[in-house]
Design a protein around this motif. Structure first.
Motif, PDB file in Angstrom:
ATOM      1  N   ARG A 134      11.337  46.791   9.442  1.00 22.26           N
ATOM      2  CA  ARG A 134      10.251  47.692   9.809  1.00 22.26           C
ATOM      3  C   ARG A 134       9.722  48.465   8.604  1.00 22.26           C
ATOM      4  N   ASP A 135      10.492  48.540   7.553  1.00 20.70           N
ATOM      5  CA  ASP A 135      10.146  49.421   6.450  1.00 20.70           C
ATOM      6  C   ASP A 135       9.122  48.852   5.488  1.00 20.70           C
ATOM      7  N   LEU A 136       8.959  47.547   5.428  1.00 22.61           N
ATOM      8  CA  LEU A 136       7.983  46.936   4.524  1.00 22.61           C
ATOM      9  C   LEU A 136       7.165  45.915   5.307  1.00 22.61           C
ATOM     10  N   TYR A 137       5.869  46.203   5.455  1.00 22.37           N
ATOM     11  CA  TYR A 137       4.964  45.324   6.184  1.00 22.37           C
ATOM     12  C   TYR A 137       3.998  44.679   5.193  1.00 22.37           C
ATOM     13  N   ILE A 138       3.775  43.385   5.362  1.00 23.10           N
ATOM     14  CA  ILE A 138       2.833  42.655   4.504  1.00 23.10           C
ATOM     15  C   ILE A 138       1.856  41.893   5.391  1.00 23.10           C
ATOM     16  N   TYR A 139       0.576  42.172   5.230  1.00 23.23           N
ATOM     17  CA  TYR A 139      -0.472  41.476   5.978  1.00 23.23           C
ATOM     18  C   TYR A 139      -1.114  40.449   5.053  1.00 23.23           C
ATOM     19  N   THR A 140      -0.887  39.187   5.334  1.00 23.08           N
ATOM     20  CA  THR A 140      -1.403  38.141   4.455  1.00 23.08           C
ATOM     21  C   THR A 140      -1.831  36.936   5.262  1.00 23.08           C
ATOM     22  N   GLY A 141      -2.517  36.006   4.609  1.00 21.39           N
ATOM     23  CA  GLY A 141      -3.014  34.815   5.299  1.00 21.39           C
ATOM     24  C   GLY A 141      -3.494  33.789   4.304  1.00 21.39           C
ATOM     25  N   PRO A 142      -4.813  33.609   4.180  1.00 24.82           N
ATOM     26  CA  PRO A 142      -5.318  32.566   3.284  1.00 24.82           C
ATOM     27  C   PRO A 142      -5.109  32.870   1.800  1.00 24.82           C
ATOM     28  N   SER A 143      -4.975  34.137   1.433  1.00 24.91           N
ATOM     29  CA  SER A 143      -4.771  34.454   0.013  1.00 24.91           C
ATOM     30  C   SER A 143      -3.400  34.013  -0.471  1.00 24.91           C
ATOM     31  N   LEU A 144      -2.398  34.160   0.381  1.00 25.99           N
ATOM     32  CA  LEU A 144      -1.031  33.777   0.024  1.00 25.99           C
ATOM     33  C   LEU A 144      -0.316  33.386   1.307  1.00 25.99           C
ATOM     34  N   SER A 145       0.207  32.167   1.339  1.00 29.83           N
ATOM     35  CA  SER A 145       0.812  31.654   2.569  1.00 29.83           C
ATOM     36  C   SER A 145       2.019  32.487   2.981  1.00 29.83           C
ATOM     37  N   ARG A 146       2.323  32.433   4.262  1.00 32.16           N
ATOM     38  CA  ARG A 146       3.482  33.182   4.767  1.00 32.16           C
ATOM     39  C   ARG A 146       4.781  32.634   4.187  1.00 32.16           C
ATOM     40  N   ASP A 147       4.833  31.331   3.932  1.00 33.12           N
ATOM     41  CA  ASP A 147       6.049  30.743   3.364  1.00 33.12           C
ATOM     42  C   ASP A 147       6.329  31.303   1.972  1.00 33.12           C
ATOM     43  N   ILE A 148       5.299  31.368   1.142  1.00 33.11           N
ATOM     44  CA  ILE A 148       5.486  31.921  -0.203  1.00 33.11           C
ATOM     45  C   ILE A 148       5.800  33.410  -0.125  1.00 33.11           C
ATOM     46  N   THR A 149       5.115  34.100   0.779  1.00 26.98           N
ATOM     47  CA  THR A 149       5.381  35.526   0.965  1.00 26.98           C
ATOM     48  C   THR A 149       6.822  35.761   1.377  1.00 26.98           C
ATOM     49  N   ARG A 150       7.330  34.912   2.260  1.00 30.36           N
ATOM     50  CA  ARG A 150       8.709  35.032   2.706  1.00 30.36           C
ATOM     51  C   ARG A 150       9.697  34.811   1.560  1.00 30.36           C
ATOM     52  N   GLU A 151       9.368  33.898   0.655  1.00 28.74           N
ATOM     53  CA  GLU A 151      10.226  33.680  -0.511  1.00 28.74           C
ATOM     54  C   GLU A 151      10.255  34.917  -1.402  1.00 28.74           C
ATOM     55  N   LEU A 152       9.114  35.578  -1.543  1.00 26.99           N
ATOM     56  CA  LEU A 152       9.022  36.746  -2.408  1.00 26.99           C
ATOM     57  C   LEU A 152       9.652  37.983  -1.781  1.00 26.99           C
ATOM     58  N   ALA A 153       9.523  38.110  -0.463  1.00 32.90           N
ATOM     59  CA  ALA A 153      10.008  39.308   0.239  1.00 32.90           C
ATOM     60  C   ALA A 153      10.718  38.892   1.527  1.00 32.90           C
ATOM     61  N   PRO A 154      11.916  38.349   1.411  1.00 32.99           N
ATOM     62  CA  PRO A 154      12.598  37.776   2.583  1.00 32.99           C
ATOM     63  C   PRO A 154      12.925  38.765   3.685  1.00 32.99           C
ATOM     64  N   ASN A 155      13.011  40.046   3.380  1.00 31.02           N
ATOM     65  CA  ASN A 155      13.366  41.030   4.398  1.00 31.02           C
ATOM     66  C   ASN A 155      12.168  41.800   4.951  1.00 31.02           C
TER      67      ASN A 155
END
Length: 234
Positions: free
Chosen positions: A12-33
């Protein structure tokens, strides 16, 4: 508090809103929690949309034409309530420029383009995308600005050629913009030789500035989140 509950609170402490700029898979690798969410729309960042206010929000992508876009007022309320909000790459960069004097943090080249008024129109960061996966179907004008600036650095383009090419590109509806359209414009204006040089540059130079900015914003978000967590422990 058990370990499962601790993990849920961390999410709950870190929210990331992303989509076409950066895929969710890559985002998950960068910020797994982190809690990774699709592009934000009006109301998604309203105070009453959260069970628990996050410490840090990284706003990258938002819906600009499909629904009403996330409003500055929503972000203002978050800032007033102590939430750190970082913006980059897309609607995040635009809102960060608008709210920079109220505490929103802007990151990256796209943010700087809007801050300097080099870019004014919202549609320069917009991409057509799959409504379910957020996979992009087009390329944003700001990426091509970055590509052509590199062409200027390498002596392939001049500033005047850059401005004329971008003017022609902006006449193309955002959902139709892609590398082939750009090359066709360059070919029409300056001939096959220059077009071929731009095509070769595009294949050998990473001009995906939106995704690069998104990664920088996530890194900034993680650093600020960790600082907040350390303060709480101390």
């Amino acid at each position: 508090m058990n370990e499962v509950q601790k993990h849920l609170d961390l999410q709950r402490d870190l929210y990331i809103y992303t989509g076409p700029s950066l895929s969710r898979d890559i985002t998950r690798e960068l910020a797994p929690n982190a809690t990774i969410l699709p592009p934000a729309k009006r109301g998604d960042l309203a105070l009453d949309s959260f069970e628990m206010l996050p410490k840090v929000i990284v706003l990258i992508d938002g819906e600009l034409f499909q629904n009403l876009t996330v409003s500055p007022r929503e972000i203002m309320k978050l800032l007033e309530n102590g939430v750190t909000v970082i913006g980059a790459a897309s609607i995040g960069a635009i809102r960060a420029v608008e709210l920079r004097n109220l505490g929103m943090i802007g990151v990256g080249c796209v943010y700087e383009m809007y801050l300097s008024n080099e870019v004014i129109a919202d549609d320069e960061v917009v991409m057509a995308m799959d409504p379910i996966t957020s996979e992009p179907y087009s390329e944003p004008a700001v990426n091509f600005r970055f590509l052509i600036k590199e062409a200027i650095n390498r002596g392939v383009f001049t500033q005047e050629m850059y401005e004329r090419t971008i003017d022609e590109l902006k006449k193309v509806y955002f959902s139709k913009r892609n590398l082939q359209i750009l090359l066709a414009i360059v070919r029409e204006l300056y001939g096959h030789d220059v077009s071929n040089q731009i095509e070769q540059l595009a294949h050998n130079f990473d001009y995906q500035i939106k995704s690069m900015d998104a990664k920088k914003a996530i890194e900034k978000g993680l650093n600020l989140f960790n600082q907040c967590s350390l303060k709480e422990v101390n």
